[in-house]
Design an enzyme around this catalytic site. Structure first.
Site, PDB file in Angstrom:
ATOM      1  N   GLY A 169     -68.520  16.136  16.369  1.00  0.00           N
ATOM      2  CA  GLY A 169     -67.105  16.117  16.724  1.00  0.00           C
ATOM      3  C   GLY A 169     -66.298  16.873  15.689  1.00  0.00           C
ATOM      4  N   GLY A 170     -65.049  16.468  15.560  1.00  0.00           N
ATOM      5  CA  GLY A 170     -64.161  17.132  14.603  1.00  0.00           C
ATOM      6  C   GLY A 170     -64.670  17.043  13.182  1.00  0.00           C
ATOM      7  N   GLY A 404     -68.325  55.395   9.722  1.00  0.00           N
ATOM      8  CA  GLY A 404     -67.414  54.363   9.239  1.00  0.00           C
ATOM      9  C   GLY A 404     -68.130  53.365   8.344  1.00  0.00           C
ATOM     10  N   ALA A 405     -69.406  53.163   8.633  1.00  0.00           N
ATOM     11  CA  ALA A 405     -70.166  52.192   7.846  1.00  0.00           C
ATOM     12  C   ALA A 405     -70.285  52.642   6.383  1.00  0.00           C
ATOM     13  CB  ALA A 405     -71.542  51.980   8.453  1.00  0.00           C
TER      14      ALA A 405
HETATM   15  C1  HXC Z   1     -68.228   2.917  13.834  1.00  0.00           C
HETATM   16  C2  HXC Z   1     -70.426   3.518  13.997  1.00  0.00           C
HETATM   17  C3  HXC Z   1     -70.060   4.826  14.382  1.00  0.00           C
HETATM   18  C4  HXC Z   1     -68.675   5.120  14.468  1.00  0.00           C
HETATM   19  C5  HXC Z   1     -72.193   4.728  14.331  1.00  0.00           C
HETATM   20  N1  HXC Z   1     -71.754   3.510  13.995  1.00  0.00           N
HETATM   21  N2  HXC Z   1     -71.185   5.543  14.583  1.00  0.00           N
HETATM   22  N3  HXC Z   1     -69.520   2.567  13.722  1.00  0.00           N
HETATM   23  N4  HXC Z   1     -67.801   4.132  14.178  1.00  0.00           N
HETATM   24  N5  HXC Z   1     -68.247   6.330  14.813  1.00  0.00           N
HETATM   25  C6  HXC Z   1     -72.548   2.350  13.634  1.00  0.00           C
HETATM   26  C7  HXC Z   1     -73.295   1.760  14.812  1.00  0.00           C
HETATM   27  O1  HXC Z   1     -72.478   0.837  15.474  1.00  0.00           O
HETATM   28  C8  HXC Z   1     -74.452   1.080  14.114  1.00  0.00           C
HETATM   29  O2  HXC Z   1     -74.001  -0.130  13.549  1.00  0.00           O
HETATM   30  C9  HXC Z   1     -74.750   2.005  12.966  1.00  0.00           C
HETATM   31  O3  HXC Z   1     -73.574   2.781  12.766  1.00  0.00           O
HETATM   32  C10 HXC Z   1     -75.893   2.944  13.240  1.00  0.00           C
HETATM   33  O4  HXC Z   1     -75.692   3.537  14.483  1.00  0.00           O
HETATM   34  P1  HXC Z   1     -76.841   3.660  15.577  1.00  0.00           P
HETATM   35  O5  HXC Z   1     -76.194   4.082  16.838  1.00  0.00           O
HETATM   36  O6  HXC Z   1     -77.650   2.420  15.580  1.00  0.00           O
HETATM   37  O7  HXC Z   1     -77.734   4.819  14.948  1.00  0.00           O
HETATM   38  P2  HXC Z   1     -78.469   6.004  15.661  1.00  0.00           P
HETATM   39  O8  HXC Z   1     -79.225   5.496  16.841  1.00  0.00           O
HETATM   40  O9  HXC Z   1     -79.196   6.737  14.614  1.00  0.00           O
HETATM   41  O10 HXC Z   1     -77.315   6.938  16.248  1.00  0.00           O
HETATM   42  C11 HXC Z   1     -76.437   7.588  15.377  1.00  0.00           C
HETATM   43  C12 HXC Z   1     -75.273   8.229  16.181  1.00  0.00           C
HETATM   44  C13 HXC Z   1     -74.619   7.159  17.070  1.00  0.00           C
HETATM   45  C14 HXC Z   1     -75.828   9.354  17.053  1.00  0.00           C
HETATM   46  C15 HXC Z   1     -74.303   8.822  15.180  1.00  0.00           C
HETATM   47  O11 HXC Z   1     -74.321   6.020  16.267  1.00  0.00           O
HETATM   48  C16 HXC Z   1     -73.369   7.610  17.696  1.00  0.00           C
HETATM   49  O12 HXC Z   1     -73.394   8.325  18.695  1.00  0.00           O
HETATM   50  N6  HXC Z   1     -72.247   7.149  17.159  1.00  0.00           N
HETATM   51  C17 HXC Z   1     -70.958   7.463  17.714  1.00  0.00           C
HETATM   52  C18 HXC Z   1     -70.601   8.859  17.411  1.00  0.00           C
HETATM   53  C19 HXC Z   1     -69.226   9.163  17.861  1.00  0.00           C
HETATM   54  O13 HXC Z   1     -68.957   9.278  19.056  1.00  0.00           O
HETATM   55  N7  HXC Z   1     -68.313   9.196  16.899  1.00  0.00           N
HETATM   56  C20 HXC Z   1     -66.957   9.501  17.157  1.00  0.00           C
HETATM   57  C21 HXC Z   1     -66.920  10.962  17.362  1.00  0.00           C
HETATM   58  S1  HXC Z   1     -65.319  11.547  17.494  1.00  0.00           S
HETATM   59  P3  HXC Z   1     -74.956  -1.369  13.295  1.00  0.00           P
HETATM   60  O14 HXC Z   1     -74.044  -2.443  12.835  1.00  0.00           O
HETATM   61  O15 HXC Z   1     -75.617  -1.654  14.593  1.00  0.00           O
HETATM   62  O16 HXC Z   1     -75.904  -0.936  12.238  1.00  0.00           O
HETATM   63  C22 HXC Z   1     -65.024  11.980  15.955  1.00  0.00           C
HETATM   64  C23 HXC Z   1     -63.730  12.621  15.849  1.00  0.00           C
HETATM   65  C24 HXC Z   1     -63.522  13.174  14.522  1.00  0.00           C
HETATM   66  O17 HXC Z   1     -65.723  11.802  15.055  1.00  0.00           O
HETATM   67  C25 HXC Z   1     -62.241  13.906  14.645  1.00  0.00           C
HETATM   68  C26 HXC Z   1     -61.862  14.550  13.394  1.00  0.00           C
HETATM   69  C27 HXC Z   1     -60.687  15.427  13.647  1.00  0.00           C
END
Ligand code: HXC
Length: 510
Positions: A169-170, A404-405
């Protein structure tokens, strides 16, 4: 007092354990180290001074008040690498998936601000699920605060991102604004939208690894500068990489004494250029042979291979190397190679690193794909970068410098300080055959005449003498003396002072 000390110990233990043993084991089972283990490898032994180990989030949504872990998912502070100060932060995937929220972001910003104040590089180890979902828009604000500081720190202190897990993401835009991105193969990935969103929007089925793994970004996209097999190797390479960089934009890059004599002759270079001008040779051989101790740190070695960039040392002083690679697409400049080299030239210029350019370029890559892709604007990036650079610039034309290069590749006209040519240099508007087919178009079909005209053209232009007679090159040198001539030139240029006119900032064709 005793109770406070005990409480402190408790809290420190909790912070050290991050998300707990189970999650640490899960991290290890994925082949990844924890944030603290990574910092132990990255920094000199016992040099790490941790900041904000007791910081906790203030979120109360989703019962988060009952789920606080000291440190809030990022371990940060300062320490040394080979005795030189660096600021570091490592996202801890065992704590809320290393996700970034308000407190987490404030910790990173504090370190970045301090790094800028004291003039030390900042190295971020990314391993994060992105914006912490429970904190919503507050997390987005935290990201933006980090982005703002990335922009302010750019060109002030070196910024290095090491991607050691998810970065999606971002969140990718913070590393993207830093100077160099290292990635770990198989366990890290970067993408703006993940495979699920891609499938929904474009119906394309692609794995996370294919979409944004280290191999993808070090070959196809060029987002990744260096990719390594595992956490340990990656971190050890970052330690070595930092040795080439000054700590900030006011410093010279670090000198490292070498037993390699600056006047070492390299006789094998005299026979490197093939007799046939259309036959390739490996420009990296030149780079390795002229560099101190035959060491060259190549950046993006598997992306846009028609240009070679990286760091070497000459007589102990770091230099940036840019070299056309005749082995790939005859060394033509195209969109990707112009972007790759342009950004590197700007990094060197921002951080006082002299640039040594090796030229063997038949021109810009022709074709509709390049034109539609904007080769005009992208090629201009490299031209602009060289033209605005005020660091010492040394150019060696080994063979072709066409069209040019020729101008673009740190020519005299772009304030090249020392421009040298090997006797094999051909400095002309274009190659003999192409030139003859244009100016003697009526003779096409008469092979004998064309051959004779081509030979005439070759005699007249396919050499370094006309450029030398104009002073466009300062000297024609024997290839074996290249190292000596570069080292002497760099010594002469050590106190070079050159400033561009005042302006708010330039407007490089982005
Ligand atoms: C809170 C999160 C989290 C998040 C993961 N966790 N991402 N908690 N916010 N964004 C937590 C999970 O709940 C879990 O907690 C632990 O981290 C490990 O995650 P798992 O899913 O069990 O691990 P894994 O299977 O390895 O998968 C990793 C992952 C997945 C692919 C990153 O967790 C995922 O898809 N997370 C969400 C990603 C996402 O959509 N983020 C927001 C994107 S938007 P527990 O307690 O069970 O250990 C964004 C915008 C940024 O980031 C903008 C900036 C401008």
């Amino acid at each position: 007092m005793k109770e406070v000390v005990e409480e402190l110990e408790e809290k420190r233990k909790a912070a050290t354990l991050g998300g707990g043993q189970e999650r640490i084991d899960a991290q290890h089972n994925r082949g990844k180290l924890t944030a603290r283990e990574r910092l132990e490898i990255l920094l000199d032994k016992d040099s790490f001074e941790e900041w904000d180990a007791f910081v906790e989030h203030r979120c109360t949504d989703f019962d988060m008040q009952d789920n606080k872990i000291p440190g809030d998912g990022v371990v940060g502070g300062y320490g040394t690498i080979n005795g030189r100060m660096v600021f570091v932060f490592a996202q801890d995937f065992t704590v809320f998936g290393g996700s970034l929220a308000e407190a987490h972001a404030v910790k990173i910003c504090k370190l970045m601000n301090q790094a800028m104040k004291v003039g030390a590089p900042i190295i971020g180890l990314a391993d994060s699920g992105g914006a912490r979902i429970q904190e919503g828009v507050v997390s987005l604000g935290g990201y933006a605060d980090v982005f703002q500081l990335n922009a302010l720190a750019s060109g002030v202190v070196p910024q290095i991102s090491v991607i050691m897990g998810p970065c999606a993401g971002g969140a990718v835009y913070s590393p993207a604004m830093t100077d160099f991105i290292f990635m770990v193969k198989d366990t890290s990935y970067m993408f703006v939208t993940g495979p699920d969103v891609v499938k929904t929007v474009t119906h394309e089925v692609v794995t996370a690894e294919e979409l944004g793994g280290a191999v993808t970004h070090s070959t196809k996209s060029g987002v990744c500068d260096c990719a390594y097999e595992n956490d340990v190797e990656t971190l050890l390479m970052v330690r070595r990489f930092v040795n080439y960089l000054p700590s900030n934009n006011r410093e010279k890059p670090p000198y490292r004494p070498t037993p390699d004599k600056s006047d070492r002759m390299e006789m094998s270079l005299d026979t490197l250029i093939p007799d046939n001008p259309n036959k390739p040779y490996d420009i990296k051989e030149v780079v390795y042979k002229i560099a101190d101790d035959n060491e060259f740190w190549e950046i993006q070695p598997d992306h846009a291979k028609n240009i070679v960039i990286g760091f070497a040392r000459m007589d102990g002083h770091p230099v940036g190397i840019v070299a056309n690679q005749p082995m790939v697409q005859a060394g033509c400049l195209d969109i990707k190679s112009s972007i790759k080299a342009g950004r590197f030239v700007r990094f060197c210029d921002a951080f006082n690193i002299p640039i040594v350019t090796f030229v063997d370029v038949p021109g810009f890559m022709p074709g509709s794909a390049q034109e539609y892709g904007g080769i005009i604007k992208h090629g201009a990036k490299l031209l602009f970068a060289y033209a605005e650079a005020t660091v010492p610039k040394i150019t060696i034309i080994t063979r072709k410098a066409y069209g040019g290069a020729y101008d673009v590749m740190a020519s005299k006209h772009l304030r090249g300080d020392v421009n040298l040519a090997w006797p094999s240099a051909e400095i002309a508007v274009m190659g003999p055959k192409g030139a003859v087919e244009i100016i003697f178009r009526n003779d096409i079909g008469d092979e004998e005449k064309i051959a004779q005209r081509t030979e005439e053209y070759r005699q007249k232009f396919a050499n370094p003498f006309i450029a030398a007679s104009r002073g466009f090159i300062d000297d024609i040198i024997a290839p074996h003396a290249t190292r000596k001539r570069i080292c002497r030139s760099l010594a002469m240029l050590r106190n070079k002072k050159l400033e561009n006119p005042w302006r708010k900032h330039d407007n490089i064709p982005l």
